[in-house]
Write a protein that holds these residues in place. Structure first.
Motif, PDB file in Angstrom:
ATOM      1  N   PHE A  18      78.283 -29.991  55.810  1.00 33.73           N
ATOM      2  CA  PHE A  18      77.876 -31.386  56.001  1.00 33.73           C
ATOM      3  C   PHE A  18      78.847 -32.339  55.289  1.00 33.73           C
ATOM      4  O   PHE A  18      79.271 -33.352  55.854  1.00 33.73           O
ATOM      5  CB  PHE A  18      76.454 -31.592  55.474  1.00 33.73           C
ATOM      6  N   GLN A  19      79.205 -31.984  54.061  1.00 31.78           N
ATOM      7  CA  GLN A  19      80.124 -32.831  53.303  1.00 31.78           C
ATOM      8  C   GLN A  19      81.508 -32.881  53.935  1.00 31.78           C
ATOM      9  O   GLN A  19      82.194 -33.894  53.882  1.00 31.78           O
ATOM     10  CB  GLN A  19      80.230 -32.330  51.857  1.00 31.78           C
ATOM     11  N   LYS A  21      81.987 -32.762  57.029  1.00 33.08           N
ATOM     12  CA  LYS A  21      81.772 -33.417  58.318  1.00 33.08           C
ATOM     13  C   LYS A  21      81.767 -32.447  59.500  1.00 33.08           C
ATOM     14  O   LYS A  21      82.015 -32.840  60.631  1.00 33.08           O
ATOM     15  CB  LYS A  21      82.815 -34.519  58.535  1.00 33.08           C
ATOM     16  N   PHE A  23      79.239 -31.183  61.214  1.00 31.24           N
ATOM     17  CA  PHE A  23      77.788 -31.369  61.335  1.00 31.24           C
ATOM     18  C   PHE A  23      77.136 -30.342  62.250  1.00 31.24           C
ATOM     19  O   PHE A  23      75.982 -29.948  62.036  1.00 31.24           O
ATOM     20  CB  PHE A  23      77.498 -32.788  61.830  1.00 31.24           C
ATOM     21  N   ALA A  26      76.527 -27.262  60.180  1.00 34.49           N
ATOM     22  CA  ALA A  26      75.436 -27.499  59.235  1.00 34.49           C
ATOM     23  C   ALA A  26      74.086 -27.425  59.939  1.00 34.49           C
ATOM     24  O   ALA A  26      73.138 -26.793  59.447  1.00 34.49           O
ATOM     25  CB  ALA A  26      75.620 -28.856  58.553  1.00 34.49           C
ATOM     26  N   TYR A  30      71.040 -24.668  59.202  1.00 34.43           N
ATOM     27  CA  TYR A  30      69.690 -25.097  58.829  1.00 34.43           C
ATOM     28  C   TYR A  30      68.658 -24.587  59.842  1.00 34.43           C
ATOM     29  O   TYR A  30      67.538 -24.215  59.472  1.00 34.43           O
ATOM     30  CB  TYR A  30      69.634 -26.627  58.732  1.00 34.43           C
ATOM     31  N   LYS A  49      67.229 -32.162  56.507  1.00 39.88           N
ATOM     32  CA  LYS A  49      68.678 -31.941  56.436  1.00 39.88           C
ATOM     33  C   LYS A  49      69.247 -31.596  57.801  1.00 39.88           C
ATOM     34  O   LYS A  49      70.355 -32.026  58.162  1.00 39.88           O
ATOM     35  CB  LYS A  49      68.986 -30.828  55.440  1.00 39.88           C
ATOM     36  N   ARG A  50      68.484 -30.830  58.580  1.00 38.32           N
ATOM     37  CA  ARG A  50      68.954 -30.502  59.926  1.00 38.32           C
ATOM     38  C   ARG A  50      68.984 -31.763  60.791  1.00 38.32           C
ATOM     39  O   ARG A  50      69.934 -32.001  61.563  1.00 38.32           O
ATOM     40  CB  ARG A  50      68.046 -29.452  60.571  1.00 38.32           C
ATOM     41  N   ASP A  52      69.391 -34.809  59.724  1.00 37.68           N
ATOM     42  CA  ASP A  52      70.535 -35.605  59.267  1.00 37.68           C
ATOM     43  C   ASP A  52      71.826 -35.103  59.903  1.00 37.68           C
ATOM     44  O   ASP A  52      72.663 -35.902  60.356  1.00 37.68           O
ATOM     45  CB  ASP A  52      70.660 -35.535  57.740  1.00 37.68           C
ATOM     46  N   SER A  53      71.991 -33.784  59.933  1.00 37.38           N
ATOM     47  CA  SER A  53      73.201 -33.209  60.517  1.00 37.38           C
ATOM     48  C   SER A  53      73.302 -33.537  61.997  1.00 37.38           C
ATOM     49  O   SER A  53      74.381 -33.857  62.507  1.00 37.38           O
ATOM     50  CB  SER A  53      73.214 -31.689  60.317  1.00 37.38           C
ATOM     51  N   ASN A  83      69.635 -40.983  54.653  1.00 38.91           N
ATOM     52  CA  ASN A  83      70.807 -40.745  55.504  1.00 38.91           C
ATOM     53  C   ASN A  83      70.652 -41.376  56.879  1.00 38.91           C
ATOM     54  O   ASN A  83      71.604 -41.924  57.431  1.00 38.91           O
ATOM     55  CB  ASN A  83      71.064 -39.248  55.647  1.00 38.91           C
ATOM     56  N   GLY A 104      80.803 -39.256  58.851  1.00 36.89           N
ATOM     57  CA  GLY A 104      80.123 -38.683  57.695  1.00 36.89           C
ATOM     58  C   GLY A 104      79.229 -39.677  57.013  1.00 36.89           C
ATOM     59  O   GLY A 104      79.229 -40.855  57.337  1.00 36.89           O
TER      60      GLY A 104
END
Length: 731
Positions: A18-19, A21, A23, A26, A30, A49-50, A52-53, A83, A104
């Motif tokens: 994720f960091q 990018k 996505f 990521a 997840y 989190k998923r 967000d990705s 996010n 990102g």
């Protein structure tokens, strides 16, 4: 144990993806972790989190579905929606700037870091007399206050900012000298100028202040009347409409509140507070999804707006929360929308469905979440930069009639044009050069600075007054703290006004100043003379400056860039001796009462040709002295004499008591060594001058050595003194 370790490793990998990018990776990780996870609390975290990705990967349809599923476990709070909110507000910001979609998270921080100081101000006023605009409220400066950095803002705006966050200048981000909660003082000269040049706007500002007072006392009807009067005077002041919108909301007149907020947004599209007012009115009318739209617009303009961020979090949380009606299996199936909460999720996803799941979220994909767009050929007229009008009236069935709206906008445009015409004939039509005169020198302001008490003077005029008394020359307020900080930043707006409206007068003022500086920087004619003690080439000479005339002298030496002045002994007949040494300023330390300690070092010897005076301190026309060089036999004899006297000097220095020698070296430094080339310096060996400075001789006895241009004679004189000192010690 191995399974838990493997799971942690995968989650760490997902976070790294994720960091970096990536996505899609990521989101896939997840999803895999969710498939084999039973813990509800952990499941909620991974689902967010998923989502967000997926959102940052451009798959908004899938992202909103996952957010909705997560909200069924527990209502999503600000932390879980941070996010998503960042992404949506960033999309609005990029749409306005014509940039590509994000790659990102953290776009808000990047926008804050990359935005130029004063960026919202550009274009917010349409270029109309920007110099008279407050950089915080984007409105006409009312009760202007000048900060230590030199920028001006409305007094009320600064006081309000102090309550919201640590005080910093909106223009230059400087926080030095801006103390939170301080008592701001109005710039007297500037306030009087604006009241004279723009009486109608100033009168509207007073009515606004009176209305605010009545509103604080909960006298809503009386406050509303004040604002009605103010709007008649200044029909293009967006702040008046915004504040009247707030009054209407307090009176539960939400339709009127919305109309005023929309007018404020139309007048100044890039003013965040107008969009907050509009969002509040929309939410009060039950139009939550449109309110969210406006909060996002506000955050795209001002990412640090806490109110907009908090309210947007609440609305997003409510809109994503489970609804009592049955939710369609595919959120983008708009034909099956049963509630407003489902509507916003469906409307965002519908456009994306046609583009395919892998495409990034483009600006047009947010059409249902963002205001409509008009370019420079539309609302804002030709010649202006194309910008997004975040505040156009929304086309809704609940409007009374489309004709009424068009007539209202046409009237607003006519009032706007009339007001702009009035502004254009403001300062330039009635400007009097005497309006911008320093009260100390009675000349046009040159490098104007404003004191904390609100009075403006030429920089050099103020400094000369503070030399004599650390108080404001007009109101006598104590300025000791201001004096010790020495943060004399020029008042930016005052300089702009002079440059724009009085160019010929400014050129003449600059010419006079340049001539004065050229005269002061001449190190042969009218050289400033400090009458105090003996000084010698290459030898340090620290000085304590407290007399006003010498404060002025030191400052002028530094302003001209020469950093030099002469030092001479006092003379009962002529005022000062005929010989002296030129000193160079190396450092100055100032104190709150105006005193200073000046670190100087001797450079060149000179002879006074003519004694004179200037502004209370002595000056002189001088000619510099240099040693006469010798060659052949005379040079060899000189070298022999030099070595002998140097050895005698070492004996005397080493014979001093330890404490005495330590004091000497602490003040003048250790004794210099021999020069490689005896006659390399026009002043001769530096150790000779060091020795003369530390020998226990009166100034009158030291002065003849300064006048000598023969190194042989100077060495012979020093030898006699050393022999006398040795003979006296033996006795």
């Amino acid at each position: 144990m191995g399974t838990e370790s493997e799971s942690e490793s995968m989650l760490h990998l997902a976070a790294e993806a994720f960091q970096s990018k990536n996505f899609d990776l990521a989101a896939d990780i997840y999803e895999c972790q969710l498939a084999c996870l039973g813990d509800t609390g952990m499941r909620l975290e991974l689902m967010v989190k998923r989502a967000d990705s997926l959102a940052f990967g451009g798959k908004m349809t899938e992202a909103f579905e996952v957010y909705r599923q997560a909200s069924e476990i527990e209502k999503l709070g600000p932390v879980q929606l941070a996010n998503l909110l960042e992404y949506l507000s960033g999309s609005v910001r990029r749409q306005d700037r014509g940039e590509s979609p994000p790659s990102g998270p953290g776009t808000g921080e990047e926008a804050r870091a990359g935005r130029e100081p004063g960026c919202p101000r550009d274009g917010a006023t349409g270029g109309r007399h920007e110099e008279f605009t407050c950089g915080i409220c984007l409105g006409f400066l009312f009760e202007p206050v000048t900060l230590p950095c030199g920028h001006c803002f409305c007094k009320k705006c600064l006081e309000r900012k102090d309550k919201e966050r640590p005080a910093t200048c909106k223009e230059c981000r400087d926080s030095s000298g801006v103390a939170g909660g301080q008592s701001y003082r109005v710039n007297v000269v500037l306030c009087n100028l604006l009241a004279k040049w723009f009486p109608a706007l100033h009168r509207a500002g007073r009515l606004r202040r009176e209305g605010n007072g009545l509103y604080a006392e909960r006298k809503m009807e009386a406050a509303l009347e004040k604002y009605n009067q103010a709007i008649l005077i200044a029909p293009t002041d967006h702040i008046l409409f915004s504040n009247r919108s707030q009054i209407h909301s307090s009176l539960k007149h939400f339709e009127k509140a919305l109309r005023d907020a929309e007018t404020a947004c139309r007048l100044t599209p890039l003013w965040s507070k107008g969009h907050v007012r509009k969002a509040q009115a929309l939410v009060s009318l039950g139009r939550a999804e449109e309110g969210l739209r406006e909060y996002l617009v506000c955050l795209s303009i001002e990412p640090d707006c806490r109110l907009a961020r908090n309210e947007a979090h609440k609305l997003l949380s409510d809109l994503l929360a489970p609804v009592t009606d049955q939710v369609p299996e595919h959120i983008s199936d708009c034909s099956s929308i049963l509630s407003s909460r489902v509507h916003i999720k469906g409307s965002i996803g519908a456009t994306l469905q046609t583009r395919g799941p892998s495409s990034l979220l483009l600006e047009s994909d947010l059409a249902t979440l963002l205001p409509e767009v008009e370019t420079s050929e539309g609302r804002f007229g030709k010649g202006e930069s194309p910008r997004v009008s975040h505040c156009l009236l929304l086309k809704r069935k609940r409007r009374s009639s489309e004709g009424d709206d068009e007539r209202l906008e046409r009237n607003d445009d006519q009032k706007k044009l009339k007001s702009e015409s009035d502004l254009s004939s403001g300062a330039s039509g009635i400007l009097d050069p005497t309006d911008l005169e320093c009260s100390l020198c009675m000349r046009l302001f040159y490098e104007p600075v404003t004191t904390p008490c609100g009075h403006t003077f030429c920089l050099r005029c103020l400094e000369r007054c503070l030399d004599h008394n650390p108080k404001c020359p007009l109101c006598k307020e104590e300025l000791s703290e201001y004096l010790v900080q020495r943060q004399y930043s020029k008042t930016v707006l005052m300089e702009k006004l002079i440059s724009k409206y009085l160019p010929s007068e400014l050129l003449e003022r600059q010419r006079i100043h340049q001539e004065e500086m050229a005269e002061l920087s001449n190190l042969n004619k009218n050289v400033p003379i400090f009458v105090c003690t003996m000084a010698f080439p290459t030898v340090p000479c620290p000085l304590h400056i407290f007399e006003p005339c010498y404060r002025l002298m030191i400052r002028r030496c530094m302003e001209t860039g020469t950093n030099c002045f002469g030092m001479c002994l006092e003379d009962d007949l002529k005022g000062f001796a005929d010989y002296g040494c030129l000193l160079e300023i190396r450092d100055v330390k100032f104190f709150s009462d105006g005193r200073s300690v000046v670190d100087t070092i001797g450079r060149r010897r000179f002879k006074v040709v003519q004694h004179s005076e200037r502004d209370g301190y002595n000056t002189a026309d001088i000619e510099y002295l240099e040693d006469v060089t010798v060659e052949g036999v005379a040079q060899r004899e000189l070298q022999s004499l030099h070595d002998t006297v140097y050895d005698q000097a070492l004996v005397w220095v080493n014979s001093l008591k330890t404490e005495q020698k330590a004091r000497i070296e602490g003040h003048f430094g250790p004794m210099p060594g021999k020069d490689l080339e005896l006659q390399a310096s026009p002043n001769g060996p530096s150790w000779c001058w060091w020795l003369l400075a530390v020998l226990p001789l009166e100034g009158r006895a030291q002065l003849p050595f300064l006048a000598l241009t023969s190194l042989r004679d100077r060495l012979s004189g020093i030898r006699k003194v050393l022999l006398f000192m040795a003979h006296s010690r033996h006795r």
